[in-house]
Design an enzyme around this catalytic site. Sequence first.
Site, PDB file in Angstrom:
ATOM      1  N   MET A  28      37.996  16.491  26.788  1.00 20.33           N
ATOM      2  CA  MET A  28      38.455  17.304  25.654  1.00 20.33           C
ATOM      3  C   MET A  28      39.747  18.039  26.009  1.00 20.33           C
ATOM      4  SD  MET A  28      35.050  18.550  23.697  1.00 20.33           S
ATOM      5  CE  MET A  28      34.643  19.916  24.741  1.00 20.33           C
ATOM      6  N   HIS A  35      38.379  17.408  35.977  1.00 24.52           N
ATOM      7  CA  HIS A  35      38.773  16.205  35.230  1.00 24.52           C
ATOM      8  C   HIS A  35      39.582  15.264  36.131  1.00 24.52           C
ATOM      9  CE1 HIS A  35      38.757  19.313  31.855  1.00 24.52           C
ATOM     10  NE2 HIS A  35      37.898  18.417  31.407  1.00 24.52           N
ATOM     11  N   GLN A 146      29.163  15.516  37.056  1.00 21.66           N
ATOM     12  CA  GLN A 146      27.798  16.042  37.201  1.00 21.66           C
ATOM     13  C   GLN A 146      27.684  17.454  36.638  1.00 21.66           C
ATOM     14  OE1 GLN A 146      25.727  16.105  41.147  1.00 21.66           O
ATOM     15  NE2 GLN A 146      24.632  17.790  40.111  1.00 21.66           N
ATOM     16  N   VAL A 174      33.367  19.727  40.769  1.00 29.52           N
ATOM     17  CA  VAL A 174      34.446  20.372  41.530  1.00 29.52           C
ATOM     18  C   VAL A 174      34.369  21.878  41.255  1.00 29.52           C
ATOM     19  CG1 VAL A 174      36.944  20.512  41.876  1.00 29.52           C
ATOM     20  CG2 VAL A 174      35.865  18.303  41.378  1.00 29.52           C
TER      21      VAL A 174
HETATM   22  P1  AMP Z   1      35.192  18.050  29.012  1.00 22.24           P
HETATM   23  O1  AMP Z   1      36.676  18.006  28.853  1.00 22.24           O
HETATM   24  O2  AMP Z   1      34.631  19.402  29.263  1.00 22.24           O
HETATM   25  O3  AMP Z   1      34.477  17.291  27.909  1.00 22.24           O
HETATM   26  O4  AMP Z   1      34.877  17.224  30.347  1.00 22.24           O
HETATM   27  C1  AMP Z   1      35.272  15.892  30.489  1.00 22.24           C
HETATM   28  C2  AMP Z   1      34.596  15.294  31.684  1.00 22.24           C
HETATM   29  O5  AMP Z   1      34.962  16.021  32.859  1.00 22.24           O
HETATM   30  C3  AMP Z   1      33.059  15.359  31.599  1.00 22.24           C
HETATM   31  O6  AMP Z   1      32.500  14.158  32.097  1.00 22.24           O
HETATM   32  C4  AMP Z   1      32.726  16.533  32.476  1.00 22.24           C
HETATM   33  O7  AMP Z   1      31.448  16.468  33.054  1.00 22.24           O
HETATM   34  C5  AMP Z   1      33.803  16.401  33.548  1.00 22.24           C
HETATM   35  N1  AMP Z   1      33.983  17.692  34.233  1.00 22.24           N
HETATM   36  C6  AMP Z   1      34.230  18.890  33.647  1.00 22.24           C
HETATM   37  N2  AMP Z   1      34.278  19.863  34.588  1.00 22.24           N
HETATM   38  C7  AMP Z   1      34.041  19.264  35.780  1.00 22.24           C
HETATM   39  C8  AMP Z   1      33.951  19.726  37.132  1.00 22.24           C
HETATM   40  N3  AMP Z   1      34.097  21.011  37.433  1.00 22.24           N
HETATM   41  N4  AMP Z   1      33.699  18.824  38.108  1.00 22.24           N
HETATM   42  C9  AMP Z   1      33.541  17.510  37.797  1.00 22.24           C
HETATM   43  N5  AMP Z   1      33.610  17.011  36.555  1.00 22.24           N
HETATM   44  C10 AMP Z   1      33.864  17.871  35.552  1.00 22.24           C
END
Ligand code: AMP
Length: 282
Positions: A28, A35, A146, A174
């Site tokens: 997003m 990310h 995760q 992360v």
């Molecule tokens: P989002 O933009 O929040 O929809 O996240 C996009 C992808 O990045 C999803 O698969 C999340 O699980 C992953 N993601 C978000 N924050 C983290 C993080 N701190 N560590 C690893 N993956 C992440």
Amino acid sequence: METIRIARVMQDAVLKARGRSIGFVPTMGALHEGHLSLVRTARAENDLVVVSIFVNPLQFGPSEDLQRYPRDLEGDMEKLQALEVDYLFLPEPEGMYPQGFCTFVEVQGLSERLCGAFRPGHFRGVATVVLKLFEIVQPTRAYFGQKDYQQSLIVRRMVEDLNLPLQVVVCPTVREPDGLAMSSRNLYLSPQERRAAPILYKALLKGQEALLRGQRQPHRIRELMHQVLRSEPLVGEVQYASAYDPYTLEEPPVLRGSALLAVAAFIGRTRLIDNLLIDGLK
Ligand code: AMP
């Protein structure tokens, strides 16, 4: 990096990639190291890398933060360019959900637990957009974090149930140096709230410590985790904090084999989530 806004154009681009593997990272936006770790893994494991940025209205509740969700397209594009992403898919809401749209994906059971209990319809919105994105991008492998464990479990279930020809890869969470899981929503935190936010990770570590000491009763672990969270005055509503079966997301009477420690709590007005997966429990 080529930026594409139209689903049909994206589909044509990947059709031309015949025979080459495609790694796909749906996001997003407001990209951070969490990310980017997914993008790096996708880059290492595939011939082509596609990243999508789409703030999916379908997964936000009426009182949630859709309007104020952080956006930084310019910064995001720079970061993706530096990682040698091939395609950035940037659809518009009207393109994804044109008038008359009425097909939804529901992964029953799993979608109602944990976050689902507090965000009705959220995972229906997630599953629907992820299936649409898979149909558009046709990935060989799709990368999830995760950090959103329940989401990754639901996507895996959907992929299996609907015979989707792709591999779901889940990458480690992360964290900031103080333990706070990276999240676009951390940008909402005031400096004082930011200092308090690692309390979620501390609660998870407390749960982990109890598990490693031999505690196998979720209600005991729940009490310990809630105690840690309550010790921080800036913590508001605690939606859940306990040890769960990592496959069903339910609290079993006794934990066996592996456990998911998971928490969702408000710091001020900001809702944060985090989890730890503990394997090898005797
Ligand atoms: P989002 O933009 O929040 O929809 O996240 C996009 C992808 O990045 C999803 O698969 C999340 O699980 C992953 N993601 C978000 N924050 C983290 C993080 N701190 N560590 C690893 N993956 C992440």
